[in-house]
Design a protein around this motif. Structure first.
Motif, PDB file in Angstrom:
ATOM      1  N   GLU A 115      17.284 -52.059 -68.965  1.00  0.00           N
ATOM      2  CA  GLU A 115      17.234 -51.433 -70.294  1.00  0.00           C
ATOM      3  C   GLU A 115      16.729 -49.993 -70.201  1.00  0.00           C
ATOM      4  O   GLU A 115      17.246 -49.101 -70.887  1.00  0.00           O
ATOM      5  CB  GLU A 115      16.343 -52.241 -71.233  1.00  0.00           C
ATOM      6  CG  GLU A 115      16.343 -51.677 -72.647  1.00  0.00           C
ATOM      7  CD  GLU A 115      15.723 -52.601 -73.664  1.00  0.00           C
ATOM      8  OE1 GLU A 115      16.158 -52.554 -74.836  1.00  0.00           O
ATOM      9  OE2 GLU A 115      14.815 -53.372 -73.302  1.00  0.00           O
TER      10      GLU A 115
ATOM     11  N   ALA B  20      19.598 -47.898 -69.028  1.00  0.00           N
ATOM     12  CA  ALA B  20      20.580 -47.700 -70.105  1.00  0.00           C
ATOM     13  C   ALA B  20      20.094 -46.644 -71.086  1.00  0.00           C
ATOM     14  O   ALA B  20      20.866 -45.778 -71.519  1.00  0.00           O
ATOM     15  CB  ALA B  20      20.842 -49.022 -70.823  1.00  0.00           C
ATOM     16  N   TYR B  21      18.812 -46.716 -71.430  1.00  0.00           N
ATOM     17  CA  TYR B  21      18.243 -45.714 -72.333  1.00  0.00           C
ATOM     18  C   TYR B  21      18.354 -44.316 -71.724  1.00  0.00           C
ATOM     19  O   TYR B  21      18.774 -43.363 -72.391  1.00  0.00           O
ATOM     20  CB  TYR B  21      16.780 -46.048 -72.625  1.00  0.00           C
ATOM     21  CG  TYR B  21      16.038 -44.947 -73.352  1.00  0.00           C
ATOM     22  CD1 TYR B  21      16.219 -44.743 -74.712  1.00  0.00           C
ATOM     23  CD2 TYR B  21      15.181 -44.098 -72.646  1.00  0.00           C
ATOM     24  CE1 TYR B  21      15.553 -43.712 -75.370  1.00  0.00           C
ATOM     25  CE2 TYR B  21      14.512 -43.072 -73.293  1.00  0.00           C
ATOM     26  CZ  TYR B  21      14.702 -42.879 -74.653  1.00  0.00           C
ATOM     27  OH  TYR B  21      14.054 -41.866 -75.296  1.00  0.00           O
TER      28      TYR B  21
ATOM     29  N   LYS C 194      20.339 -56.519 -74.309  1.00  0.00           N
ATOM     30  CA  LYS C 194      19.628 -57.032 -75.479  1.00  0.00           C
ATOM     31  C   LYS C 194      20.032 -58.475 -75.773  1.00  0.00           C
ATOM     32  O   LYS C 194      19.201 -59.301 -76.165  1.00  0.00           O
ATOM     33  CB  LYS C 194      19.907 -56.135 -76.696  1.00  0.00           C
ATOM     34  CG  LYS C 194      19.240 -54.763 -76.628  1.00  0.00           C
ATOM     35  CD  LYS C 194      19.551 -53.939 -77.862  1.00  0.00           C
ATOM     36  CE  LYS C 194      18.806 -52.604 -77.837  1.00  0.00           C
ATOM     37  NZ  LYS C 194      17.341 -52.777 -77.947  1.00  0.00           N
TER      38      LYS C 194
ATOM     39  N   ILE D   4      22.375 -50.683 -63.812  1.00  0.00           N
ATOM     40  CA  ILE D   4      22.204 -51.531 -64.993  1.00  0.00           C
ATOM     41  C   ILE D   4      22.770 -52.924 -64.724  1.00  0.00           C
ATOM     42  O   ILE D   4      22.119 -53.945 -64.973  1.00  0.00           O
ATOM     43  CB  ILE D   4      22.900 -50.900 -66.213  1.00  0.00           C
ATOM     44  CG1 ILE D   4      22.206 -49.595 -66.612  1.00  0.00           C
ATOM     45  CG2 ILE D   4      22.908 -51.872 -67.395  1.00  0.00           C
ATOM     46  CD1 ILE D   4      22.982 -48.773 -67.630  1.00  0.00           C
TER      47      ILE D   4
ATOM     48  N   TRP E  92      23.987 -51.775 -72.654  1.00  0.00           N
ATOM     49  CA  TRP E  92      22.692 -51.940 -73.335  1.00  0.00           C
ATOM     50  C   TRP E  92      22.754 -53.104 -74.314  1.00  0.00           C
ATOM     51  O   TRP E  92      21.810 -53.895 -74.432  1.00  0.00           O
ATOM     52  CB  TRP E  92      22.335 -50.642 -74.056  1.00  0.00           C
ATOM     53  CG  TRP E  92      20.882 -50.500 -74.400  1.00  0.00           C
ATOM     54  CD1 TRP E  92      19.913 -51.462 -74.313  1.00  0.00           C
ATOM     55  CD2 TRP E  92      20.227 -49.320 -74.869  1.00  0.00           C
ATOM     56  NE1 TRP E  92      18.710 -50.968 -74.717  1.00  0.00           N
ATOM     57  CE2 TRP E  92      18.858 -49.650 -75.058  1.00  0.00           C
ATOM     58  CE3 TRP E  92      20.660 -48.027 -75.164  1.00  0.00           C
ATOM     59  CZ2 TRP E  92      17.924 -48.723 -75.523  1.00  0.00           C
ATOM     60  CZ3 TRP E  92      19.731 -47.107 -75.625  1.00  0.00           C
ATOM     61  CH2 TRP E  92      18.378 -47.446 -75.803  1.00  0.00           C
TER      62      TRP E  92
ATOM     63  N   THR F  82      21.946 -42.984 -71.831  1.00  0.00           N
ATOM     64  CA  THR F  82      22.381 -42.529 -73.161  1.00  0.00           C
ATOM     65  C   THR F  82      21.698 -41.220 -73.549  1.00  0.00           C
ATOM     66  O   THR F  82      22.257 -40.428 -74.306  1.00  0.00           O
ATOM     67  CB  THR F  82      22.101 -43.590 -74.242  1.00  0.00           C
ATOM     68  OG1 THR F  82      20.699 -43.899 -74.258  1.00  0.00           O
ATOM     69  CG2 THR F  82      22.890 -44.861 -73.979  1.00  0.00           C
TER      70      THR F  82
ATOM     71  N   TYR G 115      26.215 -47.816 -73.832  1.00  0.00           N
ATOM     72  CA  TYR G 115      25.829 -48.566 -75.033  1.00  0.00           C
ATOM     73  C   TYR G 115      26.304 -50.026 -74.946  1.00  0.00           C
ATOM     74  O   TYR G 115      25.594 -50.940 -75.371  1.00  0.00           O
ATOM     75  CB  TYR G 115      26.402 -47.901 -76.278  1.00  0.00           C
ATOM     76  CG  TYR G 115      25.802 -46.553 -76.564  1.00  0.00           C
ATOM     77  CD1 TYR G 115      24.554 -46.433 -77.171  1.00  0.00           C
ATOM     78  CD2 TYR G 115      26.483 -45.393 -76.209  1.00  0.00           C
ATOM     79  CE1 TYR G 115      24.004 -45.181 -77.436  1.00  0.00           C
ATOM     80  CE2 TYR G 115      25.929 -44.136 -76.471  1.00  0.00           C
ATOM     81  CZ  TYR G 115      24.693 -44.035 -77.068  1.00  0.00           C
ATOM     82  OH  TYR G 115      24.154 -42.802 -77.312  1.00  0.00           O
TER      83      TYR G 115
END
Length: 281
Positions: free
Chosen positions: A201, A204-205, A225, A188, A221, A208, A218
């Motif tokens: 991203e 990161a998704y 964003k 990441i 992430w 999680t 998080y």
């Protein structure tokens, strides 16, 4: 996350002690850790389960301290002790331990990278970068490394903007253990640094989804964003989620401060700054 305490011929003896190679004994006394014996390549390993990535910083710190009380030279416990101090803002207490580890293990990339992180936190950027540049020589001189060594090397190369070298180290770490959460976190950060936001991203998704309790996923992430200029409300939501899991994450706290400033909410900004300073002076 598992902390390896000892490796060799290990027998459990009275009063919770473990005897290693019939030469020395160790005992872990903790309400938050679980001791496990396993056999790997014909040797036994004594492991302690701790919850560091999931935000349980108190458990990690308590376990590392308990191990160091029994075995002051335990390298892994010392490393986590430094990390815990850094996360809490205890930079001055982290520095002598990081320096001692670097001096005792001059060819360890993990400990040299850790040694660079402390002066970096103290604002001594030039000193930190000098240490990181020296890691290149260690990489060229050695052949056998484990996953964490290549993750540490990738972090160090990324910090001095040698992204090709960082990517090479990361790829090897990923080949060694693609499911390691530390490998995914470095992926990441590396793709964020090179503006590969879509991959960052997605990772990161996935992280999680793999483990919803990893607070740092998080927090990272949220930073993605923010970099992508996605609406601030989504960034704040991610920061709140990270801090629910681990209140020690300074980056997430700082991002919420910026968010309050953008909203021109002076009362909230002052409250968040005061709370963060109380946690990390």
């Amino acid at each position: 996350l598992w902390l390896r305490i000892a490796r060799g011929s290990i027998q459990k003896v009275d009063d919770g002690y473990y005897e290693v190679d019939s030469q020395w004994k160790t005992r872990v006394s903790s309400d938050t850790a679980e001791a496990v014996l396993r056999t790997v390549d014909g040797a036994q390993e004594l492991l302690i389960k701790i919850e560091f990535l999931e935000g349980n910083l108190d458990a990690c710190s308590a376990t590392a301290s308990a191990v160091l009380n029994e075995d002051p030279d335990n390298q892994i416990a010392a490393r986590f002790r430094v990390r815990c101090n850094l996360r809490r803002g205890g930079y001055e207490s982290a520095l002598p331990l990081a320096e001692r580890l670097a001096e005792q293990h001059p060819r360890s990339i993990v400990f040299q990278a850790l040694h660079a992180d402390v002066p970096d936190a103290l604002g001594e950027t030039d000193r930190a970068q000098t240490t990181r540049r020296a890691i290149v020589e260690l990489l060229n001189a050695q052949q056998r490394f484990d996953t964490m060594t290549f993750v540490a090397a990738s972090e160090a190369m990324r910090a001095i903007h040698q992204f090709d070298a960082a990517n090479q180290c990361f790829q090897i770490a990923q080949d060694l253990d693609i499911n390691d959460p530390f490998v995914k976190l470095e992926k990441i950060r590396l793709f964020r640094a090179t503006q590969g936001y879509a991959i960052a991203e997605k990772t990161a998704y996935e992280l999680t989804q793999f483990n919803p309790s990893i607070a740092m996923a998080y927090a990272e992430w949220a930073e993605i964003k923010w970099d992508m200029r996605i609406k601030e409300e989504d960034v704040a939501q991610m920061c709140h989620k990270a801090l629910e899991l681990d209140s020690s994450l300074l980056d997430a706290r700082c991002r919420l401060i910026f968010y309050a400033m953008l909203k021109d909410d002076r009362e909230k900004t002052a409250e968040l700054i005061a709370r963060s300073l109380a946690m990390n002076p």
